[in-house]
Design a protein around this motif. Sequence first.
Motif, short mmCIF file in Angstrom:
data_model
loop_
_atom_site.label_atom_id
_atom_site.label_comp_id
_atom_site.label_asym_id
_atom_site.label_seq_id
_atom_site.Cartn_x
_atom_site.Cartn_y
_atom_site.Cartn_z
N MET A 1 -4.12 60.72 23.73
CA MET A 1 -3.92 60.55 25.18
C MET A 1 -3.81 59.05 25.44
O MET A 1 -4.68 58.27 25.06
N ASP A 2 -2.72 58.63 26.11
CA ASP A 2 -2.57 57.21 26.42
C ASP A 2 -3.35 56.85 27.69
O ASP A 2 -4.04 57.69 28.28
N GLU A 3 -3.24 55.60 28.11
CA GLU A 3 -4.04 55.13 29.25
C GLU A 3 -3.63 55.77 30.57
O GLU A 3 -4.39 55.76 31.53
N ASN A 4 -2.44 56.38 30.65
CA ASN A 4 -2.00 57.05 31.88
C ASN A 4 -2.35 58.54 31.88
O ASN A 4 -1.96 59.26 32.78
N GLY A 5 -3.04 59.01 30.85
CA GLY A 5 -3.43 60.40 30.77
C GLY A 5 -2.35 61.31 30.21
O GLY A 5 -2.49 62.52 30.28
N ARG A 6 -1.29 60.75 29.65
CA ARG A 6 -0.22 61.55 29.06
C ARG A 6 -0.41 61.62 27.55
O ARG A 6 -0.98 60.70 26.94
N LEU A 7 0.08 62.68 26.95
CA LEU A 7 -0.02 62.87 25.52
C LEU A 7 1.06 62.05 24.84
O LEU A 7 2.25 62.21 25.08
N ALA A 8 0.65 61.13 23.98
CA ALA A 8 1.58 60.31 23.20
C ALA A 8 1.74 60.98 21.84
O ALA A 8 0.75 61.30 21.17
N PRO A 9 2.98 61.21 21.39
CA PRO A 9 3.18 61.88 20.11
C PRO A 9 2.78 60.99 18.93
O PRO A 9 2.74 59.76 19.05
N GLY A 10 2.47 61.62 17.81
CA GLY A 10 2.14 60.87 16.61
C GLY A 10 3.36 60.16 16.06
O GLY A 10 4.49 60.62 16.22
N HIS A 11 3.13 59.02 15.41
CA HIS A 11 4.24 58.25 14.86
C HIS A 11 3.72 57.29 13.79
O HIS A 11 2.53 57.07 13.67
N PHE A 12 4.67 56.74 13.02
CA PHE A 12 4.35 55.71 12.05
C PHE A 12 4.52 54.34 12.71
O PHE A 12 5.44 54.12 13.47
N GLN A 13 3.60 53.42 12.41
CA GLN A 13 3.69 52.09 12.99
C GLN A 13 3.63 51.05 11.92
O GLN A 13 2.93 51.11 10.99
#
Length: 87
Positions: A75-87
């Motif tokens: 969950m990001d700071e805006n309350g939305r679900l952020a998908p998994g990813h490579f960084q």
Amino acid sequence: MARSLLETLGLFALPFLLYALFLGFRARHPLVVEHWSRGAVSWLALAGLLLAIAGFLVAGFFDGRSRGAYIPAHMDENGRLAPGHFQ
């Protein structure tokens, strides 16, 4: 996933195809059972397995998607679900 499976099966089948071509160039019919002795098929299967394993290793080491750390879905700071990813 299907692409990597087909590539691996292709690498495994490559020695058998080359042996059939070899039999064809030597003017022997490649579909005759006597030309496919147990020893020849064993060596071809071993060569195919080694090629398939080498293909997996090369794909694992040189594939661009596997570089970096994986960030799981969160969950990001805006309350939305952020998908998994490579960084």
